[in-house]
Design a protein around this motif. Structure first.
Motif, short mmCIF file in Angstrom:
data_model
loop_
_atom_site.label_atom_id
_atom_site.label_comp_id
_atom_site.label_asym_id
_atom_site.label_seq_id
_atom_site.Cartn_x
_atom_site.Cartn_y
_atom_site.Cartn_z
N TYR A 294 6.25 4.10 1.24
CA TYR A 294 7.47 3.86 0.42
C TYR A 294 7.71 2.40 -0.20
N LEU A 295 7.59 1.57 0.52
CA LEU A 295 7.72 0.07 0.22
C LEU A 295 6.70 -0.35 -0.95
N VAL A 296 5.39 0.28 -0.69
CA VAL A 296 4.36 -0.15 -1.34
C VAL A 296 4.55 0.39 -2.72
N GLU A 297 4.92 1.77 -2.83
CA GLU A 297 5.15 2.40 -4.12
C GLU A 297 6.21 1.78 -4.93
N HIS A 298 7.15 1.37 -4.22
CA HIS A 298 8.27 0.77 -5.02
C HIS A 298 8.19 -0.73 -5.05
N ARG A 299 7.07 -1.33 -4.80
CA ARG A 299 6.65 -2.90 -4.90
C ARG A 299 6.74 -3.33 -6.41
N GLY A 300 7.69 -3.94 -6.92
CA GLY A 300 7.74 -4.42 -8.25
C GLY A 300 8.64 -3.70 -9.01
N SER A 301 9.34 -2.60 -8.46
CA SER A 301 10.53 -1.82 -9.10
C SER A 301 11.59 -2.40 -8.36
N HIS A 302 11.78 -1.46 -7.23
CA HIS A 302 12.77 -1.74 -6.24
C HIS A 302 12.78 -3.11 -5.55
N PHE A 303 11.61 -3.51 -5.17
CA PHE A 303 11.27 -4.71 -4.21
C PHE A 303 10.75 -5.69 -4.96
N ASP A 304 10.78 -6.97 -4.50
CA ASP A 304 10.23 -8.31 -4.68
C ASP A 304 8.77 -7.97 -4.32
N PRO A 305 7.69 -8.01 -4.74
CA PRO A 305 6.29 -7.70 -4.42
C PRO A 305 5.95 -8.73 -3.59
N ALA A 306 6.37 -9.92 -3.45
CA ALA A 306 6.24 -10.98 -2.40
C ALA A 306 6.67 -10.55 -1.19
N CYS A 307 7.81 -9.94 -1.14
CA CYS A 307 8.63 -9.64 0.22
C CYS A 307 7.96 -8.42 0.91
N VAL A 308 7.61 -7.50 -0.01
CA VAL A 308 6.81 -6.52 0.46
C VAL A 308 5.42 -6.96 1.01
N ASP A 309 4.76 -7.70 0.39
CA ASP A 309 3.43 -8.29 1.02
C ASP A 309 3.64 -8.80 2.14
N ALA A 310 4.88 -9.74 2.09
CA ALA A 310 5.02 -10.60 3.56
C ALA A 310 5.15 -9.45 4.76
N PHE A 311 5.91 -8.34 4.35
CA PHE A 311 6.43 -7.31 5.21
C PHE A 311 5.06 -6.76 5.80
N LEU A 312 4.05 -6.36 4.89
CA LEU A 312 2.77 -5.66 5.54
C LEU A 312 2.02 -6.66 6.01
N SER A 313 1.96 -8.02 5.80
CA SER A 313 1.22 -8.90 6.81
C SER A 313 1.76 -8.97 8.20
N ARG A 314 2.97 -8.63 8.45
CA ARG A 314 3.50 -8.77 9.77
C ARG A 314 3.65 -7.18 10.41
N TRP A 315 2.91 -6.33 9.90
CA TRP A 315 3.03 -5.01 10.27
C TRP A 315 2.90 -4.77 11.74
N ASP A 316 2.02 -5.49 12.53
CA ASP A 316 2.18 -5.41 13.86
C ASP A 316 3.33 -5.74 14.50
N ASP A 317 3.98 -6.77 13.99
CA ASP A 317 5.26 -7.24 14.42
C ASP A 317 6.12 -6.25 14.03
N ILE A 318 6.32 -5.93 13.22
CA ILE A 318 7.38 -4.52 12.78
C ILE A 318 7.25 -3.47 13.78
N CYS A 319 5.71 -3.02 14.11
CA CYS A 319 5.63 -1.90 14.94
C CYS A 319 6.02 -2.09 16.58
N GLY A 320 5.89 -3.58 16.73
CA GLY A 320 6.37 -3.93 17.91
C GLY A 320 7.95 -4.07 18.15
N LEU A 321 8.34 -4.14 17.09
CA LEU A 321 10.03 -4.16 16.88
C LEU A 321 10.58 -2.74 17.14
N MET A 322 9.79 -1.66 16.49
CA MET A 322 10.30 -0.28 16.54
C MET A 322 10.01 0.27 17.95
#
Length: 332
Positions: A294-322
């Motif tokens: 969903y974040l990728v789909e709305h990258r550049g519309s709802h969300f700042d593309p750079a923030c989405v890219d940064a989120f994706l670059s830390r995906w392993d950390d996000i999974c650990g948090l979950m």
């Protein structure tokens, strides 16, 4: 080359050592109050320059005594770093007066430096106490949010963790990332003013209720923005802008692009992601991969593309948090 003599005077009443140029490194070991240099000879000015280059003696008074044409001697001595100059023949009384004056200057500088150091430590202590109190205020405001919704605590913790990952992915400093994360825990503080009948409603909101819910952004901002605290000002910025959209269709002010503060753009990604993976009375929790899509789909519309890219670059950390803080039912 004749031996160049250096006279280093310590406070009055102490033994007066006499040093040769070859012993200059010994002066780097500690402070002296006055250095008197015999400037006659080939290396007198060079000796002054070498002494002045020692960090511990950057401000130590240097009196050069030399022979020759007074104007030329003074010019050369001052350019080399000497503080004062005496031209031969030297009146012993004049030398004593100059020496006492320069020693007094040295002692005054040392006392000023000591006082400044004490003041710096005092100010640092006050600043540390102030920052501790700011964090305590934020933690207590978090507790206030949890009193309204007992699931809010985990939601705020996950959003803060995602915020750190995004901020670091964007290249922000550790301190900058931590500040945004801490301030983000108050992004929904304005919901304190929302009636329980709306905030805790067991079902979808009506249009009127949704409009009332949207008021929490402005209310949170008004609660926090006039605080002198840097962190609370950052929190007010996040509270106001985390529902703005990159394309300008968000609320409350319809900001777009980089007109939205970076902190608000970061929390927009973190907050929506956590809302999607959390269970609500009106929807099931989304699998993390679907929320990511969903974040990728709305990258550049709802969300700042750079923030989405940064989120994706830390995906392993996000999974650990979950894994550490699994999502359940909670606030939107």
């Amino acid at each position: 080359m004749p031996l160049q003599l250096v006279l280093a005077l310590r406070p009055l009443g102490c033994e007066t050592p006499v040093l040769a140029a070859s012993q200059l490194p010994e002066l780097a070991l500690g402070a002296v109050d006055l250095l008197i240099v015999d400037g006659d000879g080939l290396d007198g000015l060079a000796l002054v320059r070498a002494f002045r280059a020692l960090p511990v003696h950057a401000a130590t008074p240097v009196l050069l005594v030399g022979s020759g044409e007074a104007r030329m001697i003074r010019r050369a001595a001052i350019e080399s770093g000497a503080t004062d100059v005496l031209v031969r023949p030297v009146d012993p009384l004049d030398l004593q007066i100059r020496a006492r004056t320069l020693i007094d200057l040295s002692l005054a500088r040392r006392d000023a430096a000591r006082t400044a150091s004490l003041m710096d430590r005092h100010v640092a202590g006050i600043r540390a106490e102030s920052e501790w109190r700011e964090r305590e205020i934020i933690q207590r405001l978090m507790l206030a949010a949890e009193f309204r919704d007992d699931q809010a605590g985990d939601h705020l913790t996950r959003v803060a963790g995602c915020a750190i990952a995004i901020a670091e992915g964007l290249g922000l400093s550790e301190d900058g990332a931590n500040d945004i994360a801490l301030a983000s825990t108050m992004h929904d503080i304005g919901k304190i003013g929302i009636p329980d009948s709306i905030l805790l409603k067991n079902g979808p909101l009506t249009d009127a209720e949704r409009e009332e819910m949207k008021q929490h952004a402005e209310r949170g901002y008004r609660m926090l923005h006039d605080s002198p605290s840097r962190l609370l000002q950052l929190a007010s910025e996040i509270a106001l802008t985390h529902h703005e959209r990159w394309d300008g269709t968000g609320y409350p002010r319809g900001l777009s692009g980089t007109d939205i503060p970076l902190s608000g753009r970061i929390i927009a990604v973190a907050d929506v992601f956590d809302a999607l993976i959390s269970e609500r009375v009106y929807k099931a929790a989304w699998p993390p991969e679907k929320a990511r899509a969903y974040l990728v789909e709305h990258r550049g519309s709802h969300f700042d593309p750079a923030c989405v890219d940064a989120f994706l670059s830390r995906w392993d950390d996000i999974c650990g948090l979950m894994r550490d803080r699994p999502a359940g039912a909670g606030a939107t």
